[in-house]
Design an enzyme around this catalytic site. Sequence first.
Site, PDB file in Angstrom:
ATOM      1  N   PHE A  11       0.846  -1.183   0.000  1.00  0.00           N
ATOM      2  CA  PHE A  11       0.000   0.000   0.000  1.00  0.00           C
ATOM      3  C   PHE A  11       0.883   1.234   0.000  1.00  0.00           C
ATOM      4  CE2 PHE A  11      -4.523   1.115   1.268  1.00  0.00           C
ATOM      5  CZ  PHE A  11      -5.073   0.259   0.352  1.00  0.00           C
ATOM      6  N   GLN A  43      -7.329  15.116   3.188  1.00  0.00           N
ATOM      7  CA  GLN A  43      -6.657  14.260   2.215  1.00  0.00           C
ATOM      8  C   GLN A  43      -7.436  14.158   0.906  1.00  0.00           C
ATOM      9  OE1 GLN A  43      -6.116   9.763   2.741  1.00  0.00           O
ATOM     10  NE2 GLN A  43      -4.068  10.620   2.713  1.00  0.00           N
ATOM     11  N   LEU A  59     -14.600   5.881  -5.126  1.00  0.00           N
ATOM     12  CA  LEU A  59     -13.198   5.524  -4.968  1.00  0.00           C
ATOM     13  C   LEU A  59     -12.779   4.301  -5.775  1.00  0.00           C
ATOM     14  CD1 LEU A  59     -10.707   6.335  -3.165  1.00  0.00           C
ATOM     15  CD2 LEU A  59     -11.273   4.298  -1.880  1.00  0.00           C
ATOM     16  N   ARG A 105      -0.401   9.358  -0.732  1.00  0.00           N
ATOM     17  CA  ARG A 105      -1.515   9.907  -1.504  1.00  0.00           C
ATOM     18  C   ARG A 105      -1.354  11.365  -1.882  1.00  0.00           C
ATOM     19  NH1 ARG A 105      -6.340   6.810   1.705  1.00  0.00           N
ATOM     20  NH2 ARG A 105      -5.827   4.818   0.773  1.00  0.00           N
ATOM     21  N   HIS A 152     -11.028  12.879   0.234  1.00  0.00           N
ATOM     22  CA  HIS A 152     -11.152  11.495   0.684  1.00  0.00           C
ATOM     23  C   HIS A 152     -11.191  11.324   2.193  1.00  0.00           C
ATOM     24  CE1 HIS A 152     -10.834   7.209   0.530  1.00  0.00           C
ATOM     25  NE2 HIS A 152      -9.708   7.201   1.206  1.00  0.00           N
ATOM     26  N   GLU A 196      -6.661   2.321  -3.493  1.00  0.00           N
ATOM     27  CA  GLU A 196      -5.220   2.295  -3.643  1.00  0.00           C
ATOM     28  C   GLU A 196      -4.743   0.867  -3.881  1.00  0.00           C
ATOM     29  OE1 GLU A 196      -3.451   5.001  -1.007  1.00  0.00           O
ATOM     30  OE2 GLU A 196      -1.705   3.740  -0.668  1.00  0.00           O
ATOM     31  N   HIS A 200      -7.660  11.886  -2.416  1.00  0.00           N
ATOM     32  CA  HIS A 200      -7.240  10.584  -2.925  1.00  0.00           C
ATOM     33  C   HIS A 200      -6.924  10.712  -4.399  1.00  0.00           C
ATOM     34  CE1 HIS A 200      -7.241   6.310  -3.829  1.00  0.00           C
ATOM     35  NE2 HIS A 200      -7.268   6.065  -2.533  1.00  0.00           N
ATOM     36  N   ARG A 244      -2.521  11.049   5.812  1.00  0.00           N
ATOM     37  CA  ARG A 244      -2.735   9.691   6.286  1.00  0.00           C
ATOM     38  C   ARG A 244      -2.244   8.688   5.257  1.00  0.00           C
ATOM     39  NH1 ARG A 244      -6.851   5.693   5.269  1.00  0.00           N
ATOM     40  NH2 ARG A 244      -8.072   7.047   3.941  1.00  0.00           N
TER      41      ARG A 244
HETATM   42  C1  LIG Z   1     -14.266   5.229  -0.382  1.00  0.00           C
HETATM   43  C2  LIG Z   1     -13.407   5.111   0.826  1.00  0.00           C
HETATM   44  C3  LIG Z   1     -12.484   4.089   0.938  1.00  0.00           C
HETATM   45  C4  LIG Z   1     -11.686   3.967   2.041  1.00  0.00           C
HETATM   46  N1  LIG Z   1     -10.781   2.954   2.069  1.00  0.00           N
HETATM   47  C5  LIG Z   1      -9.979   2.844   3.150  1.00  0.00           C
HETATM   48  C6  LIG Z   1      -9.021   1.814   3.188  1.00  0.00           C
HETATM   49  O1  LIG Z   1      -8.878   1.028   2.271  1.00  0.00           O
HETATM   50  N2  LIG Z   1      -8.243   1.705   4.260  1.00  0.00           N
HETATM   51  C7  LIG Z   1      -8.369   2.550   5.314  1.00  0.00           C
HETATM   52  O2  LIG Z   1      -7.651   2.395   6.280  1.00  0.00           O
HETATM   53  N3  LIG Z   1      -9.286   3.538   5.298  1.00  0.00           N
HETATM   54  C8  LIG Z   1     -10.085   3.720   4.241  1.00  0.00           C
HETATM   55  N4  LIG Z   1     -11.005   4.732   4.211  1.00  0.00           N
HETATM   56  C9  LIG Z   1     -11.210   5.573   5.368  1.00  0.00           C
HETATM   57  C10 LIG Z   1     -12.087   4.890   6.401  1.00  0.00           C
HETATM   58  O3  LIG Z   1     -13.088   4.173   5.757  1.00  0.00           O
HETATM   59  C11 LIG Z   1     -12.779   5.842   7.333  1.00  0.00           C
HETATM   60  O4  LIG Z   1     -11.873   6.734   7.829  1.00  0.00           O
HETATM   61  C12 LIG Z   1     -13.386   5.121   8.486  1.00  0.00           C
HETATM   62  O5  LIG Z   1     -14.267   4.157   8.015  1.00  0.00           O
HETATM   63  C13 LIG Z   1     -14.129   6.027   9.410  1.00  0.00           C
HETATM   64  O6  LIG Z   1     -14.841   5.233  10.335  1.00  0.00           O
HETATM   65  P1  LIG Z   1     -15.618   5.858  11.530  1.00  0.00           P
HETATM   66  O7  LIG Z   1     -16.014   4.740  12.391  1.00  0.00           O
HETATM   67  O8  LIG Z   1     -14.812   6.902  12.167  1.00  0.00           O
HETATM   68  O9  LIG Z   1     -16.865   6.574  10.946  1.00  0.00           O
HETATM   69  P2  LIG Z   1     -17.989   6.130   9.922  1.00  0.00           P
HETATM   70  O10 LIG Z   1     -17.806   4.781   9.438  1.00  0.00           O
HETATM   71  O11 LIG Z   1     -18.110   7.240   8.957  1.00  0.00           O
HETATM   72  O12 LIG Z   1     -19.274   6.054  10.799  1.00  0.00           O
HETATM   73  C14 LIG Z   1     -19.991   7.170  11.157  1.00  0.00           C
HETATM   74  C15 LIG Z   1     -21.171   6.719  11.937  1.00  0.00           C
HETATM   75  O13 LIG Z   1     -21.725   7.813  12.588  1.00  0.00           O
HETATM   76  C16 LIG Z   1     -23.085   7.882  12.353  1.00  0.00           C
HETATM   77  N5  LIG Z   1     -23.471   9.269  12.389  1.00  0.00           N
HETATM   78  C17 LIG Z   1     -22.942  10.298  11.701  1.00  0.00           C
HETATM   79  N6  LIG Z   1     -23.548  11.417  12.029  1.00  0.00           N
HETATM   80  C18 LIG Z   1     -24.478  11.099  12.944  1.00  0.00           C
HETATM   81  C19 LIG Z   1     -25.426  11.845  13.661  1.00  0.00           C
HETATM   82  N7  LIG Z   1     -25.531  13.133  13.527  1.00  0.00           N
HETATM   83  N8  LIG Z   1     -26.236  11.177  14.488  1.00  0.00           N
HETATM   84  C20 LIG Z   1     -26.133   9.858  14.648  1.00  0.00           C
HETATM   85  N9  LIG Z   1     -25.255   9.144  14.021  1.00  0.00           N
HETATM   86  C21 LIG Z   1     -24.430   9.747  13.172  1.00  0.00           C
HETATM   87  C22 LIG Z   1     -23.289   7.235  11.049  1.00  0.00           C
HETATM   88  O14 LIG Z   1     -24.579   6.706  10.983  1.00  0.00           O
HETATM   89  C23 LIG Z   1     -22.262   6.152  11.080  1.00  0.00           C
HETATM   90  O15 LIG Z   1     -22.789   5.012  11.703  1.00  0.00           O
HETATM   91  C24 LIG Z   1     -11.808   4.882   3.091  1.00  0.00           C
HETATM   92  C25 LIG Z   1     -12.720   5.907   2.997  1.00  0.00           C
HETATM   93  C26 LIG Z   1     -13.493   6.054   1.859  1.00  0.00           C
HETATM   94  C27 LIG Z   1     -14.403   7.209   1.731  1.00  0.00           C
END
Ligand SMILES: Cc1cc2nc3c(=O)[nH]c(=O)nc-3n(C[C@H](O)[C@H](O)[C@H](O)COP(=O)(O)OP(=O)(O)OC[C@H]3O[C@@H](n4cnc5c(N)ncnc54)[C@H](O)[C@@H]3O)c2cc1C
Lengths: 132, 120, 569, 242
Positions: C118, C231, C243, C277, C343, C246, C233, C378
């Site tokens: 990666f 960031q 997306l 990135r 991203h 990567e 992407h 990141r």
């Molecule tokens: C397309 C894409 C691909 C990615 N690929 C990778 C990868 O390969 N490797 C890697 O390490 N990272 C990757 N990332 C980054 C990574 O996915 C995210 O940083 C990570 O999933 C964030 O997780 P989280 O638990 O912080 O939040 P999230 O998964 O965003 O969860 C947010 C939660 O909060 C809830 N929520 C939001 N607002 C409210 C509100 N007001 N009230 C109640 N609930 C709310 C939502 O319902 C959700 O359940 C990628 C990101 C994207 C966009």
Amino acid sequence: MSAKPRETANVGAGLWKATGMWAWLLFRISGLILVLYLGAHIIVTSMGQFDKFDGLMEFFDKPVMVLLDLALVVAVLYHALNGVRIILMDFGVGIQRHKVVFWSAMAVVVICFAIFAWVAFTYIITGEGVTS
Amino acid sequence: MRAEVISTHRGGVWSWLFQRITAVLLIVCLAIHLIFTHILNIGELDSANVAARLANAGLTAVDIILLAAGIYHALNGLRMVLMDYWFTSRTRALTLTIVLWVVGLAFMGYGTWALWPWIS
Amino acid sequence: MIHHDVIVVGGGLSGLRAAIEAKRAGVDVAILSQVHPGRSHSGQAQGGINAALGNHPDGRDDNREKHAFDTVKGGDFLVDQDCAVQMAEDAPRVIYEMDHWGCPFSRFEDGTIAQRPFGGAGFPRCCYGADKTGHYLLHTLVEQAYRLQVKMYVEQYVASLIVHEGVCQGVVAYDMIRGGFEAFTANAVVIATGGAGRTYSNTTNSLISTGCGMFMAYHAGVPLKDMEFVQFHPTGLYTTQILMTEGARGEGGYLINDKGERFMEKYAPKFMELAPRDITARSIQIEINEGRGIGGKGYVHLDLRHLGAEKILERLPGIRDLAIHFEGVDPIEEPIPVVPSQHYWMGGIDTDVNGATVMPGLYAAGECACVSVHGANRLGGNSLLETIVFGRRAGAEVVRYLETLTDRRPNARSAFAAAQMMEQKVEELGVREGKENAYELRAVMTEVMKDHFFLFRDEAAMREGLERLLQVKERVKNINLRWTGSVFNVDMIRTVELEGMVDLALCVAVGALERQESRGAHFRTDYNTRDDLNWLKHTLAYYQPDAAGPRLDSKPVTLGHFELQERKY
Amino acid sequence: MPDIKFRVKRQDPGDKKNPEAHWEEYIVHYEGDNLTVLEGLFYIQEKYDGGLSFRYCCRASICGSCGMYINGAYRLACQTNVKHLDTDLITVAPMPHLPLVKDLVVDMDEFFAKYEYIMPWLIRHSSDPEKELIQSPKERKKIDMPVDCILCGCCYSSCPSAWGEDNYLGPAALLKAHRFEVDSRDEGGKERIARWNNERGVYRCHTIMNCVEACPKELNPTEGIQWLKRAAVRRKLLGKAK
Ligand SMILES: Cc1cc2nc3c(=O)[nH]c(=O)nc-3n(C[C@H](O)[C@H](O)[C@H](O)COP(=O)(O)OP(=O)(O)OC[C@H]3O[C@@H](n4cnc5c(N)ncnc54)[C@H](O)[C@@H]3O)c2cc1C
Ligand code: HEM
Ligand code: SF4
Ligand code: F3S
Ligand code: FES
């Protein structure tokens, strides 16, 4: 853009356009018809006990009844061959291409039915069985 | 949650399996039965004819199997259909099953009795 | 009013992991989420999750130390080094735990978890499950949450925090299915609401990544850290910015310009397509800006064809589906048009290594938090890791915090007042005379962010952008709500969100203007080098209720494990 | 640039004045040659009627929020490009046979209750090793299909066995059961089997195949269900767990 128009997501057939749905409905209906028939059949056969059997048989040999018999044959054939398809799927055969299997089974239905129909019409027209 | 209703149901593998086994028996026996009784003897079915056919022990056996398998398959099939519509709860399903067994056994007895004079 | 010991806002990976950890310690914990946890944004992650397991034949010499170093270097030394070390240290353990919980990682021949190279990493250390790693991880945690019977309030939109005498005591949530606001009281709240990608118009993020948690905390007086670091992407689909992981380059994909060159040769001769990135994204943008985009247009090609159908179908089936459905291109036969897109949100709620914020009772984890393990940029695969590592740590910390509490009764009056305030606010939105349209303003804001605070930034453009953002902020006050029904009022949510998103955008803008250097993802054409003397420090942004923008402050970066060095790839 | 007509089924059961279902038509205008149905719905919401309710999240066909009945078939709104429907009338209805919340939003509570009911998690009894559980690529391949399920509910809505007041577990939940039963790491055969091996579980599946037809991820729940039926027989006749 180099994008070719291409089929996107799985555009399934929708509820009432799906083969499997009709296959199942007809299967269920044919099954129920057969249940009714089986009941009647046992009772009719038992008439042998009351010496009414031959009279009834003559009644069943009427061409109209033979036509009805043919309908029953369709039900049996359909149910039997679709049943075979279902059993095949229970073994994991043909789950990926259930429609192909379904239509093959239907082809067999048609063939078997043709034989039955030939026998029946020979009888209706000539009044004699094919073997006699 | 309605999902909890499900938890009262147990088993079902035997009825499922026997539905298949009887289906296989049916397709074999039914083919024989139809060919011998209906195709070969179309228009000539009478008590003498049937008696002659049933004098053959093999064909009698076929008919008996047909009767047993047919009744099981038919009534179990009926049960499957009904359980989709109203007999959904465990108690209803159980009642249905018992009733159908009684009906089935009665038919089996009746059917054998009906076949008896042909055979003897 | 509903009470739980701990409330976790957000059912993404970080929220679930925090809740599971607390639940396992026997604490009464509930998750509130805007969507069913299994639908969270985390499920979109594709590429993988980093951990120095050393399963890959080329990765036998990999270790936690090297993982930490790559992270620090990747983050252009703005990383708090103790945190990065901690994350790398915890990594293998949490990955094995995910495996024991049933996560369907892809496998090597010997049955160990498969790893792929990666960006920015010295070894292939990115554990993956085909190209749906996030989906698999997320579902695994959802399953565990069900197993442990964590209470989940699904489709509850959390709108504000309940703060009583400087202590966080719960949240106010809008029940989308039944309608109406409800106060949920708690002794501790963990915010895990993910990033704020939707402040940009060209983002790979899901439609609900609006940074709710960040602005709720911000409005409650908790500082946001390093918000100028966003960031971009390198490879989002040209039309939709969906997306293309990567991992596609990790598996050997090429980036190609109009002349058919693998142009990364010029920018990162050693790492080629697998440079970090920020560097790759800028390289693509330079190619596009200098007219070497495909057919002179605004995109380059991601070419996977030489990988062959078999490898694509096995390792990147999701990528292929996405490319077919959303761009009409089958990567087996054609190169994929890609552009750099917003991203990831490096900044966020300022927390320590255990997720604690400056406000007692308030914790944060995941993308909405900034522990600072990503610094200025990141590395791919580190954020999934962050969510799980720090979600777990936050969950454990909350349990410790609860033990220190003597009085566990939240103040009912504050809670009631907070709920009422939200109700009033929405009611007011409905009867307001204003004529502004929330959607129009959202479009303006997201375009400003894209045009003025994207890959290349400079003073003049950013000033103009800031000006326009301030105008938007002014106009937001005149929005009126068009539909006031109570059930599933998406209109209301999207309107309420907007206000907070503008504040986040302002933090980015002000922070970016202030930081006169180039570091990681923050690249200024007018100050194009890193300036460790003046700027090796975190930016903190505080909310000012009476002023338009934030008040900025700073905080030193924790060093001590690795020497500063120039960042070359 | 092109305009296209959307016909959307609207219903707000909570609205005292107009609780009945009705269809409304909107002209959606778009630029370029790509418009997904989800984008169309956003357009309607923004330009015509803020009150239109629908679920959304990832807009990339992975979260399972936006399953709907579009032009007479189950589709994910975000994954459906109007251009591929080859018509200028797009009909959008909520997933049928599920309780309605509002407009295109259906109540999924029971769907998830059934999902939870079959114990969709890895059950282990032996103590875990220090490192990962070894699973060969061949064993991993067995779960390739079921792990891709996004719990969108399309299959569940399409299955006649699950319609009405029936308590059939439904294809999605059963596919999950299959996913864990075939996983080489799972040891939960004993606990889980009672959940699906019953008349409201696998035996209510009449291999109707609507679920296969409906699944927008092109999965095959029936394959999983049939595997389970065979597994139950194997267990009964041979006493073998796997
Ligand atoms: C397309 C894409 C691909 C990615 N690929 C990778 C990868 O390969 N490797 C890697 O390490 N990272 C990757 N990332 C980054 C990574 O996915 C995210 O940083 C990570 O999933 C964030 O997780 P989280 O638990 O912080 O939040 P999230 O998964 O965003 O969860 C947010 C939660 O909060 C809830 N929520 C939001 N607002 C409210 C509100 N007001 N009230 C109640 N609930 C709310 C939502 O319902 C959700 O359940 C990628 C990101 C994207 C966009
Ligand atoms: C000739 C060979 C036959 C075959 C191969 C066959 C096969 C099958 C099979 C496999 C099923 C199970 C379907 C399921 O589980 O969903 C079934 C169901 C059924 N069968 Fe048969 N069958 C045959 C003959 C009969 C006969 C003679 C009768 C009636 C007397 C009958 C009545 C039924 C009924 C009522 C059902 C239930 C239908 C449903 O659930 O929809 N079948 N059959
Ligand atoms: S099996 Fe397919 S249709 Fe059913 S819930 Fe899963 S993804 Fe949706
Ligand atoms: S539609 Fe239903 S009956 Fe079985 S094959 Fe699919 S679950
Ligand atoms: S919005 Fe996620 S699947 Fe359509």
